[in-house]
Design an enzyme around this catalytic site. Structure first.
Site, PDB file in Angstrom:
ATOM      1  N   HIS A 217      35.940  37.367  28.973  1.00  0.00           N
ATOM      2  CA  HIS A 217      34.761  37.519  28.134  1.00  0.00           C
ATOM      3  C   HIS A 217      35.065  37.255  26.660  1.00  0.00           C
ATOM      4  CE1 HIS A 217      31.748  39.622  30.949  1.00  0.00           C
ATOM      5  NE2 HIS A 217      32.611  38.937  31.661  1.00  0.00           N
ATOM      6  N   SER A 221      34.001  31.464  30.105  1.00  0.00           N
ATOM      7  CA  SER A 221      34.366  30.836  31.371  1.00  0.00           C
ATOM      8  C   SER A 221      34.567  29.331  31.213  1.00  0.00           C
ATOM      9  CB  SER A 221      33.283  31.091  32.424  1.00  0.00           C
ATOM     10  OG  SER A 221      33.143  32.460  32.687  1.00  0.00           O
ATOM     11  N   LYS A 245      22.964  34.103  42.097  1.00  0.00           N
ATOM     12  CA  LYS A 245      23.833  33.148  42.796  1.00  0.00           C
ATOM     13  C   LYS A 245      25.012  33.870  43.456  1.00  0.00           C
ATOM     14  CE  LYS A 245      25.698  28.519  42.188  1.00  0.00           C
ATOM     15  NZ  LYS A 245      25.737  27.361  41.297  1.00  0.00           N
ATOM     16  N   ASP A 246      25.612  34.848  42.754  1.00  0.00           N
ATOM     17  CA  ASP A 246      26.700  35.626  43.342  1.00  0.00           C
ATOM     18  C   ASP A 246      26.214  36.430  44.544  1.00  0.00           C
ATOM     19  OD1 ASP A 246      28.543  34.693  41.560  1.00  0.00           O
ATOM     20  OD2 ASP A 246      28.554  36.467  40.275  1.00  0.00           O
ATOM     21  N   GLU A 289      53.018  38.631  57.463  1.00  0.00           N
ATOM     22  CA  GLU A 289      51.600  38.336  57.565  1.00  0.00           C
ATOM     23  C   GLU A 289      51.344  36.896  57.122  1.00  0.00           C
ATOM     24  OE1 GLU A 289      48.598  41.395  58.186  1.00  0.00           O
ATOM     25  OE2 GLU A 289      49.974  40.275  59.468  1.00  0.00           O
TER      26      GLU A 289
END
Length: 422
Positions: A217, A221, A245-246, A289
């Protein structure tokens, strides 16, 4: 009416009363409401939010599981079986937690690879990128310790093999191993230490995620074009555009997550881990894993133990210096045709290492692992530095708005503008 130094603009009297005394709602509105965000995000930018949601799911389910788990070598395996059979919805909580680890790594891998493809590690976001690598390392440590807790065969022998790797370091190696074990073998003190750290580290991850988001922030971005916004015409407020959108991405993610939990909960696990740990019986093929397999393949590709350990750790530590290895002024590989080809080859190479890591360390598999390991490091240490000098990027758009509104890139033959460096 203002109280002290802060004047709240919220209309709700309760919210305003709290906000005037502790302006958390003003901060949330600024950081997640009106925060200006590039208007050209694609769905690859959903995965940061998905990672945050998954972390919260893992912490919540982990707290409930810890209420019923017994960190003792004589009780651990049976306590997990009790969670599965006797605790109300224990099977669901455990399957969500167990498969949540895999989903967490899938989301974070996509998030990292998106950052590499679109150049999100370049100035001014170097520290943001480095904090992300720290989060990934903490995730790996947390996941490894969590895999030991069920105290099945693969848990015990995986812990034995991986902790023994530190003995390759001269002088301090054996001391580190004994410190991890709490004795002279993987035993009850080891399980207690791993349980304590497995419980603690997710909260450490949460703290580093807070710093990661704070750094994001400050710098803002990145975006698919890799160019900085020129003004308000290039940005949108985070809410409601990107919260909506998220939310779409989150619904799809939960559907995939639910299918894995309810229809194939053990698909990504190893059947040997449903056998109680036995120090006298070695499994025929010890594997970690799936999300550790590329690094396990690199480890086994080198005949020297110390060399293999150094390359295994180096395969992730090299990400820290990626912003300085790739000196190209253009961020996004949309405008770097050669870099895009080499990156896609590197991605294939990573998947090959993941596949080879699950195979026996013999014959053709070793040769494939060595070739893939060589390209893995050559990409960072040789190819990217050379591309920065010799590659001719495509022209950049004038602004984010231009291609979003259908303007496309600059006309052919026009001089490409260099990327700004904030």
């Amino acid at each position: 009416m203002s109280i002290g130094l802060h004047n709240s603009e919220f209309k709700n009297p309760v919210v305003r009363w709290i906000d005037q005394r502790m302006p958390v709602f003003t901060m949330m509105q600024k950081e997640y409401g009106t925060f200006p965000t590039p208007k050209n995000f694609n769905y690859f930018w959903n995965f940061g939010a998905l990672a945050m949601v998954t972390l919260m799911i893992m912490i919540a389910t982990g707290i409930f599981l810890s209420m019923h788990y017994a960190a003792h070598t004589g009780l651990a395996f049976d306590s997990v079986e009790r969670i599965m059979r006797d605790v109300n919805f224990g099977w669901l909580i455990r399957y969500v937690h167990m498969n949540g680890a895999s989903m967490f790594f899938i989301v974070v891998y996509i998030h990292i690879f998106r950052g590499m493809y679109y150049g999100s590690y370049k100035a001014p976001r170097e520290l943001l990128w480095m904090l992300g690598v720290v989060i990934f390392l903490l995730m790996m440590a947390t996941a490894f310790m969590g895999y030991v807790l069920p105290w099945g065969q693969m848990s015990f022998w995986g812990a034995t093999v991986i902790t023994n790797l530190f003995s390759a370091f001269p002088v301090v190696g054996n001391f580190i191993v004994e410190l991890l074990w709490g004795g002279f073998s993987v035993d009850n003190p080891t399980l207690n230490r791993f349980f304590s750290l497995h419980y603690l580290l997710p909260f450490v991850i949460f703290g580093v995620v807070f710093l990661h988001v704070a750094a994001l922030h400050i710098t803002g971005s990145n975006n698919p074009l890799g160019i900085e916004p020129k003004g308000p015409q290039d940005t949108l407020p985070f809410h409601p555009y990107y919260t909506a959108k998220d939310s779409v991405g989150l619904v799809v993610y939960f559907i995939v997550f639910a299918v894995l939990v309810f229809f194939a909960p053990n698909y990504l696990g190893h059947p040997d881990n449903y056998i109680p740990a036995n120090p006298l019986v070695t499994p025929p093929h010890i594997v970690p894993e799936w999300y550790f397999l590329p690094y396990y393949a690199i480890l086994r590709a080198v005949p020297d133990k110390l060399g293999g350990v150094l390359l295994m750790f180096g395969s992730i530590l090299v990400w820290f210096v990626l912003p300085w290895l790739d000196r190209s002024p253009v961020r996004s590989m949309r405008f770097r045709p050669l870099a895009r080809i080499f990156f896609l080859l590197w991605t294939v190479c990573f998947l090959v290492l993941l596949w080879v890591g699950a195979k026996p360390a013999e014959g053709t598999y070793v040769l494939i692992a060595r070739i893939a390991t060589a390209y893995y490091f050559a990409y960072f240490l040789v190819i990217l530095p050379l591309l920065a000098k010799f590659e001719r990027p495509l022209p950049l758009p004038e602004s984010i708005s231009r291609p979003v509104l259908g303007g496309g890139p600059l006309p052919a033959g026009a001089a490409a503008k260099p990327m700004e460096k904030a």
